[in-house]
Design an enzyme around this catalytic site. Structure first.
Site, PDB file in Angstrom:
ATOM      1  CD  GLU A 177      -2.972  -1.119   2.304  1.00 15.15           C
ATOM      2  OE1 GLU A 177      -2.811  -0.334   3.242  1.00 15.15           O
ATOM      3  OE2 GLU A 177      -3.942  -1.890   2.220  1.00 15.15           O
ATOM      4  CD  GLU A 295      -3.585  -5.955   3.218  1.00 13.90           C
ATOM      5  OE1 GLU A 295      -4.431  -5.143   3.647  1.00 13.90           O
ATOM      6  OE2 GLU A 295      -2.372  -5.855   3.448  1.00 13.90           O
TER       7      GLU A 295
END
Ligand code: BGC
Length: 354
Positions: A177, A295
């Site tokens: 991320e 995720e």
């Protein structure tokens, strides 16, 4: 205006196809696109690798905590067999390398920490699971990319060197991320630098690369990866609607106000998910890249029926579009497994693996 004589005109006409094809190539590498791109054998191997990745789970809150155990999870050998027996194909292992490397050059990674990661990857392999290891929670690279770039690349150089002889069941994920000051543009440059470092020692390792702005699907359109490297799996994360998945999450300010948000699977709720997954799938098709949903999950403060429904729906959306996935996460706040009872959280497990 300069005159163009016949000779030069002739040369230009003859050269036109080359000029056009050069432009074609240039636009291919600029935009990484497509229509007349013929997928290679390497492309199909990467798609196959993504199929092997299949259904996975994140061993979260363990090796990406400041120290393993700080966030309530210490990896146990039996976890790997449990995960394999439940029907998963892979584990994603989030790792905070930055907490185990010196802060000045040459930024040496602590050998005891390497031993611990080796142990985890070793257990994944002996149970027949693929392992994705990443660089997780390197806050410095998000806050101040130019200061931390050298350290980031040096850590990747060491990790890549260390695992160069591991089988292709090990995948490297460059960074979890990317966000904050690491803008899409800077990320495109940094990912290329990291890839260069990795490819020096791991020419045929599958590398996983995510989108900037927290791994959102919507940031795919900003992602530029080198078109000539066909051994890349692109990853996105999915937590929409965020007020539902992150209600009561201690690390998200204001999330207490979202408590009680349900996900009942109305047409509208489902359509929002479908639209996001279509966007990702369209991008993947355009650029000929396999997608790993690295995720997704809903925090345990949401009601279990909504969590189960959402988890099932999201996992199936991914599968319908040939995406591999990894649930966030194994045995902490989103847990598909309950450490307290040493048993599965069956509603979530069944939603993941029907
Ligand atoms: C973060 C975790 C967080 C999860 C859901 C992950 O990428 O690393 O700390 O629990 O996303 O928000």
């Amino acid at each position: 205006m300069q005159k163009i004589d016949k000779l030069h005109l002739g040369i230009m006409v003859c050269a036109l196809p080359f000029i056009l094809s050069f432009w074609g190539c240039a636009s291919l590498s600029d935009n990484q696109t497509t229509e007349d791109y013929t997928p290679t054998v390497e492309d199909s191997l990467t798609f196959q690798q993504n199929e092997h990745l299949g259904r996975g789970v994140n061993l979260g809150n363990a090796l990406e905590a400041p120290a393993e155990g700080d966030w309530g999870v210490t990896l146990q050998a039996e976890y790997f067999q449990l995960i394999k027996d439940a029907g998963f194909n892979a584990v994603r292992i989030p790792i905070r390398w930055s907490a185990h490397a010196s802060s000045s050059a040459p930024y040496t990674i602590d050998s005891a920490f390497f031993d611990r990661v080796d142990w985890a990857v070793g257990h994944a392999f002996t149970t027949g699971l693929l392992a994705v290891i990443n660089m997780h929670h390197y806050d410095g690279i998000a806050e101040d990319p130019s200061t931390h770039k050298e350290r980031f690349l040096s850590m990747w150089e060491q990790i890549a060197f260390h695992y160069q002889d591991y089988s292709d069941s090990l995948l490297f994920e460059v960074l979890n991320e990317p966000h904050d000051q690491l803008t899409p543009n800077l990320w495109n440059g940094l990912l290329q630098d990291a890839l260069n470092v990795i490819r020096n020692t791991n020419p045929v390792r599958t590398v996983v690369i995510g989108t900037a702005e927290w791994g959102h699907v919507q940031s795919l359109k900003e992602l530029v990866i080198p078109v000539e490297d066909r051994n890349i799996i692109v990853t996105v994360h999915y937590y929409n609607p965020f007020h539902f998945t992150h209600q009561g999450a201690e690390w998200v300010s204001g999330s207490d106000a979202w408590m009680g948000t349900t996900w009942t699977g109305t047409t509208e709720e489902e359509q929002a998910v479908i639209d996001d997954f279509d966007e990702a799938a369209n991008w993947a098709q355009k650029y000929h890249r396999p997608i790993f949903l690295g995720e997704f999950g809903a925090y345990s403060k949401a009601d279990i029926n909504s969590r189960t429904r959402w988890t099932d729906f999201v996992a199936r959306q991914a599968e319908e579009r040939d995406m591999s996935w990894a649930y966030w996460e194994f045995c902490a706040g989103f847990g598909v497994y309950n450490q307290g009872t040493s048993d599965w959280n069956y509603p979530i497990l069944k939603a993941l693996i029907p």
